[in-house]
Structures are given as C-alpha cells and as structure tokens.
Design an enzyme around this catalytic site. Structure first.
Site, short mmCIF file in Angstrom:
data_model
loop_
_atom_site.label_atom_id
_atom_site.label_comp_id
_atom_site.label_asym_id
_atom_site.label_seq_id
_atom_site.Cartn_x
_atom_site.Cartn_y
_atom_site.Cartn_z
N LYS A 220 0.80 -1.38 0.03
CA LYS A 220 -0.27 -0.02 -0.05
C LYS A 220 0.87 0.69 0.20
CE LYS A 220 -2.11 2.96 2.22
NZ LYS A 220 -1.77 4.62 1.68
N GLU B 243 9.57 1.82 11.70
CA GLU B 243 9.53 3.03 10.81
C GLU B 243 9.67 4.30 11.72
OE1 GLU B 243 12.19 5.64 9.66
OE2 GLU B 243 12.27 4.57 8.09
N CYS C 73 13.41 11.46 7.24
CA CYS C 73 13.44 10.15 8.76
C CYS C 73 14.30 11.10 9.94
CB CYS C 73 12.59 9.28 9.21
SG CYS C 73 13.29 7.60 8.23
N GLU D 55 8.33 16.85 15.58
CA GLU D 55 9.29 16.45 14.35
C GLU D 55 8.97 17.23 13.33
OE1 GLU D 55 10.25 12.39 11.61
OE2 GLU D 55 7.97 12.81 12.51
#
Length: 499
Positions: free
Chosen positions: A195, A270, A304, A401
């Site tokens: 996906k 992750e 990331c 973040e």
C-alpha cells in the site's frame, strides 16, 4: 521561479505512463477498485493533477490478502528453490537499473525531489538493495542444537518465511523504503500486499508493472492504492496478514501497533525522528558545515533521520550557523525536473502550512530567525531553508518532528560528555544522531551515550543495504537492511527428535 516550461521537460515514456488508466494489481490481474472510487495525484511543485488512481478499501484489501495467501500456500512460489527466488529478485534489480531514468523521473514529479537526487541516490540505493537481499534467499540456515539435558536427541532449528506481509509506505522515499521491505520479504519466501502513500503512488504502480514483466508468479506481489485510514487500516488489522512493515509517523505507528493485536501479527515500525547533531569545538568546519546543511535541508527536510537539532560548542556556534545559512541560500528552488534545482517543494499545501506554523511558533516562543523562514513564490509548496537559533527544549520546534527544512540550534560550553548526551537524548525519539569531531575518542564515547538506532560520525544519514536501520524509543520497532531484515520476515522453528 519560472515553472512555465515544466510540461516540455517530461519525457515521452513518462507522459505515456501518466496518461494510462491506473489500476490495482491483485492475484496477477490489473483491476479497478470494487467501489469504482478514485483519487487524484498532484505535482507538488505546481499543484496540478498528474494522474487518477483507484481508491481501494477493505473489500479490495480482502481480495489482495486472499490472493497473497493462496500464492503463499500453493502454486509455484512455495515450491521455488531459494536460488530461483534469488534469481528473480536479481532480475528485478537489473530491470530497475535499466529503467532507472524513467523511475527517477516519476519519483521526482510525484514526490517533489530534484531529479539528480532521485536518479543517483534513490534509484541506485533501490537497485543495490534488491541485489543485496537476493543473496540472502539461499542463506537462510537454521542450526544444530546441543541439548543441555543429554540423552539421545537430535535437535535443530529451521528458519522459515513468516507468511503474508503487508507493506505500508510513506511518501518521502517510495522506492528506497519499498525495497527495504519487499526485497527481504521476497528473499524469505513471503508474499506481500503493498500500500503506497496516497500522495506518491505512481512510481510503485510503475514498479508493479516491472515486477509483472520480470515474471513473479501471480499473487506473490499485490498492489492496492488508497487512503491510509481505509486501505492502510484494513491491512494493519487484517486477520490473515502475518506481518506488517510500516514507515511513517509515530502517531500512526501506534495505531498500526494497536490494530496488529487482533492476531498478534509481527511488526516492523520505522517511525519519527528528531535527530541531534553534536558539534565539538575541534570539528572540521569545512566538512561539518556542508554535512549539516545536507542533513537538515536534503529533500526539503522531509527525511525521518534528518538532522534537526544542532548542539554546537559556543566557540564555533556562530561560524557554523553562518556557514549553514550560506549553503541554504545557495539551494536553487525550482521544479524537480528543471536543471540546477537543488530545493524542491514540500509534498503538499498541508505540509507547507504545518512547517510554516512551526516556524511562527518558534519565533513567538523566543527563537531567533537566523535565516530563511519564508514561503517561496505562490505556485507549488516551496519554503526557504530555515535556521532557528537560541532555541530550547521547552519549544515545540525542538520537541516535535517538523518534517521540513528547519534546523533548531542550541549551544553548549560544558565539556562533560554525559551532560551533552543528556540534552541530545531529551526527546521521545531515537532514530538517528551525528557527532562531529576530529577526536575519535570523543566520537566513540559519545556514540555509546547517544540513544539512537543509528549514530554517524562526521557524516549524517549514511545508509547501506548491509547496515541495519531502525529506531530506539518511540522511533520504532525492529530493523531493516542487513541480515536483521531477514529476521523480520522469518520465524524460527525448533525441532527435537528422540532417537
């Protein structure tokens, strides 16, 4: 910033691909979503529509999982030898290399990444990962066990494929992060349902065409495009999915983890990061300045592991920030296909508003705008590389973040490594960190003190297919790449026979 010539920069092969009627790929067939629903995909540099793709929902996921289950339990895939599986993966790697220009162009347009980066970083790392993982297919050994209780027994372990894996992808590195999941899954003998992120499904659709061309048996690799809250959620909670590998935010990762409880499926997560970059007074600034600028501004900070928190010794703090700001100012903004572009757009207007909002919050909280901070132009979603100085750990820009080209700088005078590490570790995240010094003793001492899954010395975000990658704390569970990735797609079975 002139975007008027963009249509002329798109190659004939990519134009032809974009114009196709895009479909799901389930059980070896290209099909529409059962509901008939679709959604548009846009170019983030212009805001214009690139293509329309199917919006899969639970019914489509059920069909894809059933196809993957059938391919795992019967048919040619489970009967295929490890060497044959490895050859297929290698064939895919070579085909990716042959079509790298086309795939990189699709990746650049869809995700807003400057074409040279997509071509010479993303596509190279992607093909190398398939080559590397293909070799593990024939090396998944168990071992003989000497039992402690004595007696006439023969005991050993088998390493076997875990089953059907759901691979849920982010939008920032579609092909690299798919390879981190798909390559070891196939090498282990699993079957998969992919996906892609709804913002960037196009290069994955093109890869699915290549996978079909290479000759993987029907149902081994299935593709569903759709929204995270529908198609992604259906995969995460599906009772016949044995494992989910997800890359994305920590917030969504926790949702995936809760959904996986239904059948206790295995997970690789992750997730988010807020990576510190610790710069000691003896650091080589000629190397450190471009290194940190790249760590924070590469792919517009939508990484990331992006270096987002600078801890610089007071003696070199101002020189360091001035140098980074100069590098940021030289990053030419433009469409990813335009020659010379070094700064692409953020992925969406939503992301632009989010990043701009954080910059405003930081300034209101007392941070100094050292450089950047403004939107670039009115077309697309561009923002200047930004440095906020005099920040502290009470500010949202330091704690959260941002996922944009925003660096938060802090200084230190204390030479005590434990004190410095305590500041760097003051975050719920633990994905990456970098240490900049010419003193290798300090570098290795700090490496052991920093709580992160990946620590780099005098570099940042250095990846390799053989090097385990993953996070500590709320940056995730498990590891991708290296043999650790093979562990994630296999189960150990203990066998004990009385003789």
């Amino acid at each position: 910033m002139d975007l008027s010539n963009v249509p002329s920069l798109i190659s004939h092969s990519v134009s032809r691909f974009l114009a196709q009627k895009h479909k799901l790929h389930i059980g070896g067939e290209w099909v529409d979503a059962q509901s008939g629903a679709t959604f548009p995909v846009e170019d983030p540099a212009t805001g214009l529509q690139l293509a329309i793709v199917p919006a899969a929902d639970k019914a489509d996921v059920d069909k894809a999982v059933a196809a993957a289950r059938k391919a795992f339990e019967s048919g040619p895939w489970p009967k295929m030898s490890p060497i044959e599986r490895g050859k297929l993966i290698t064939r895919l790697a070579f085909r990716i290399e042959e079509l790298a220009d086309e795939l990189a162009e699709i990746e650049a347009i869809d995700g807003g990444k400057p074409l040279p980066f997509a071509r010479h970083s993303d596509m190279v790392q992607t093909s190398v990962t398939y080559h590397y993982m293909a070799g593990w297919a024939s090396k998944l050994n168990g071992e003989q066990i000497q039992l402690t209780g004595g007696g006439d027994f023969h005991a050993y372990t088998l390493r076997q494929p875990i089953g059907v894996a759901g691979l849920i992808l982010p939008w920032n590195f579609p092909q690299i992060l798919l390879s981190y999941k798909l390559a070891p899954a196939l090498a282990a003998g699993c079957t998969v349902v992919i996906k892609p992120a709804e913002q960037t499904p196009l290069s994955t659709i093109r890869l699915m065409q290549i996978i079909e061309e290479v000759g993987f048996p029907p149902g081994v690799v299935n593709l569903v495009t759709g929204m995270g809250e529908t198609a992604g959620a259906a995969i995460a909670e599906h009772m016949d999915v044995d494992k989910v590998a997800f890359t994305g935010s920590t917030e969504v990762g926790k949702i995936v983890a809760r959904a996986a409880l239904g059948n206790m499926k295995r997970l690789t997560l992750e997730l988010g990061g807020k990576s510190p970059m610790i710069v000691f007074p003896d650091a080589d600034l000629e190397r450190t300045i471009p290194g940190i600028a790249g760590a924070g501004f590469y792919h517009q900070g939508q990484v990331c592991t992006a270096g987002t928190r600078i801890y610089a010794h007071k003696s070199i703090h101002d020189r360091l920030l001035d140098g980074i700001a100069e590098h940021g100012a030289k990053m030419t903004p433009g469409h990813p296909l335009q020659p010379g572009t070094l700064l692409g757009p953020l992925i969406s207007n939503e992301q632009l508003q989010r990043v701009s909002g954080f910059v405003d919050e930081g300034r209101k909280a007392g941070a100094d705008l050292w450089s950047g901070g403004k939107r670039i132009g009115n077309a697309g979603y561009f923002i200047e590389p930004t440095i906020l100085a005099n920040t502290n750990h009470s500010m949202s820009v330091v704690k959260e973040e941002i996922f944009g080209p925003v660096l938060c700088a802090m200084s230190f005078e204390d030479d005590d490594l434990d004190t410095i590490a305590k500041a760097a570790n003051d975050t719920p995240y633990g994905l990456g960190a970098s240490i900049w010094t010419t003193n290798l003793s300090i570098a290795h001492k700090m490496s052991s003190r920093v709580k992160a899954g990946n620590v780099w010395i005098n570099t940042h975000s250095a990846f390799d297919s053989a090097l385990p990658f993953g996070g500590a704390k709320q940056s995730g569970w498990g590891r991708e790449c290296g043999f650790e990735a093979m562990r994630a797609y296999t189960e150990i079975k203990a066998v004990c026979a009385a003789l």
